[in-house]
Motif scaffolding. Sequence first.
Motif, mmCIF file in Angstrom:
data_model
loop_
_atom_site.group_PDB
_atom_site.id
_atom_site.type_symbol
_atom_site.label_atom_id
_atom_site.label_comp_id
_atom_site.label_asym_id
_atom_site.label_seq_id
_atom_site.Cartn_x
_atom_site.Cartn_y
_atom_site.Cartn_z
ATOM 1 N N ARG A 1 0.834 -1.213 0.000
ATOM 2 C CA ARG A 1 0.000 0.000 0.000
ATOM 3 C C ARG A 1 0.869 1.264 0.000
ATOM 4 O O ARG A 1 0.584 2.227 -0.721
ATOM 5 C CB ARG A 1 -0.926 -0.008 1.223
ATOM 6 N N ARG A 2 1.915 1.251 0.792
ATOM 7 C CA ARG A 2 2.780 2.433 0.867
ATOM 8 C C ARG A 2 3.529 2.658 -0.447
ATOM 9 O O ARG A 2 3.711 3.803 -0.873
ATOM 10 C CB ARG A 2 3.775 2.262 2.020
ATOM 11 N N LEU A 3 3.971 1.575 -1.067
ATOM 12 C CA LEU A 3 4.661 1.714 -2.354
ATOM 13 C C LEU A 3 3.730 2.279 -3.414
ATOM 14 O O LEU A 3 4.131 3.123 -4.236
ATOM 15 C CB LEU A 3 5.219 0.363 -2.800
ATOM 16 N N GLU A 4 2.480 1.834 -3.395
ATOM 17 C CA GLU A 4 1.504 2.332 -4.366
ATOM 18 C C GLU A 4 1.251 3.827 -4.160
ATOM 19 O O GLU A 4 1.206 4.613 -5.114
ATOM 20 C CB GLU A 4 0.196 1.547 -4.231
ATOM 21 N N ILE A 5 1.099 4.233 -2.905
ATOM 22 C CA ILE A 5 0.877 5.657 -2.602
ATOM 23 C C ILE A 5 2.105 6.478 -2.983
ATOM 24 O O ILE A 5 2.001 7.539 -3.623
ATOM 25 C CB ILE A 5 0.551 5.842 -1.108
ATOM 26 N N LEU A 6 3.276 5.971 -2.595
ATOM 27 C CA LEU A 6 4.511 6.713 -2.879
ATOM 28 C C LEU A 6 4.744 6.846 -4.378
ATOM 29 O O LEU A 6 5.164 7.906 -4.857
ATOM 30 C CB LEU A 6 5.687 5.992 -2.211
ATOM 31 N N LYS A 7 4.451 5.787 -5.112
ATOM 32 C CA LYS A 7 4.610 5.833 -6.571
ATOM 33 C C LYS A 7 3.719 6.910 -7.181
ATOM 34 O O LYS A 7 4.165 7.707 -8.023
ATOM 35 C CB LYS A 7 4.276 4.465 -7.173
ATOM 36 N N ASN A 8 2.464 6.950 -6.750
ATOM 37 C CA ASN A 8 1.542 7.952 -7.286
ATOM 38 C C ASN A 8 1.964 9.368 -6.918
ATOM 39 O O ASN A 8 1.855 10.300 -7.722
ATOM 40 C CB ASN A 8 0.126 7.664 -6.785
ATOM 41 N N VAL A 9 2.448 9.540 -5.686
ATOM 42 C CA VAL A 9 2.916 10.870 -5.259
ATOM 43 C C VAL A 9 4.102 11.314 -6.109
ATOM 44 O O VAL A 9 4.178 12.468 -6.563
ATOM 45 C CB VAL A 9 3.292 10.847 -3.769
ATOM 46 N N MET A 10 5.049 10.393 -6.338
ATOM 47 C CA MET A 10 6.226 10.732 -7.144
ATOM 48 C C MET A 10 5.834 11.099 -8.574
ATOM 49 O O MET A 10 6.395 12.027 -9.168
ATOM 50 C CB MET A 10 7.201 9.548 -7.156
#
Length: 540
Positions: free
Chosen positions: A476-485
């Motif tokens: 979940r955190r990787l998905e959020i971080l990817k979208n933020v980046m």
Amino acid sequence: MSLSLPSSLYLLPLTKPLQQSSSICTSPSLPITNSYRINLKALPERRRRLKQCQVATVDGIAEDVQDVLLPREAEEVKEVEESYDWREEWYPLYLTAEVPEDAPLGLTVFHKQLVLYRDFNGVLRCHEDRCPHRLAKLSEGQLVDGRIECLYHGWQFEGDGKCVKIPQLPEGAKIPRAACVRTYEVRDSQGVVWVWMSDKNPPNLTKLPWFEHYAKPNFQDTSTIHELPYDHSILLENLMDPAHVPISHDRTDWTAKREDAQPLVMTVKERSMRGFAGQWGRSKNPAFMNSLSFQAPCVLQNNLQFVDKKGVTQYFSALFLCRPAGQGKSMLIVRFGASSRPLLYNIIPNWYYHQNACKVFEQDMGFLSSQNEVLIREKVPTKELYLNLKFSDTWVMEYRKWMDRVGTGMPYYIGHETVSMPAEAAVVEQAPVGAAAAISASMPAKGGIGELYAPNPTNRYYRHVIHCKGCRIVVRRLEILKNVMRLLSMAAVTAAILTAQRQWKVAMLALAIVLVGAAQLCSSAFALITRNFIRDHRRL
């Protein structure tokens, strides 16, 4: 010394470090008593497709191979004085830390469907996964004030199985006494939830497995859960087979190399209705011996201990808890433990070790699921199909012989000389390869694009991630971080277009490139955790 890499399923990576230690000794094997031998007269005669191999002809020259193959016949006669009943056992259901706090969990033991959950006080409860009203699965329901509620009509049940609410009853009407669910006894022991399956006798705590190493002070372990698309007997066979590690898991990490494949020294020292135990080691290093024990019905241990140069005894353990989850299905709890670990182990995140363990099982999945399919289709004992070598397959044959001894007390089994198949064979889904594997790995669920919750036993997300809180959080955190980046990179590009100063354009474009690279790293880590490993020669 490292026991940390999950591809080292059999403590093989400890060989080199242990050769440098001051002294080596094997850890005590599982105490198994009442040793006996099988009664050949009680076993039915079975046809053989392969006659006992004593002489083979190669290019017209007779070659004696009697000292290479394990004999196909069983052992000498001694009457069996005990009986075995698969229900009179404890089965590993789940890692305690992974049991959801707010939802019921559906699990199976052989063909018995169970539901596990925590009540209002956090106490673990287990019932038959069947509402007495219209047989709906309670695991499809929800928890309401610590009670499990059937999602069909809202019937609610307490932890003792008693129904306490039926919305459809008129006011003042009594709830029928028969409106209750069957309850199973569970115990939380050393971080694992165990269930007692007997419907005749109260829990026998003397049969509840206890692992000495894991109770030692400062003993550390890495534990993972894996749902696998083949029978638990196939799984146990695979875990008892250290000979395949250098070949099947070549270069998975630094511990497994195909050039290290060699004859193994394997000795069985104890056997009973409760299992068997013995030692094994490499022929090129006979002083280094592992203790292996199988404890019925689900426990396989590979232990090792030695005294280091400082005079401190070091302990290592590979523990495999293999629950039968139905025909062609199993669930495995893996625990790798050690009394000491290198500093690097604490730096690398747990999700990396978990994905590496998934990779190991995916490397085996294709041939294990096909082996499962052949055994179910052929319906004959393994001695008619297997060509067992004494330098690699001693434990495998011992396990199938154990099934001969206890098979009458199991729902179904395939032994060395006997077999009892289920009335209806389950459909075994073959593990995908080639282009099909690539598509399956890129789509986390079967039947939907991007959907992560539909069951698919050949997919890593379904087999492990949904059972692991840590990996789910990382995903979940990787998905959020990817979208933020990605959003920030788009903003940086927009700023570069709008700004008039050259140096700011360059800075914003450089920042956008860095952010795009960071998003790609997040995507790569996400794929590493959720997508299947595919061998290069199987890709199309």
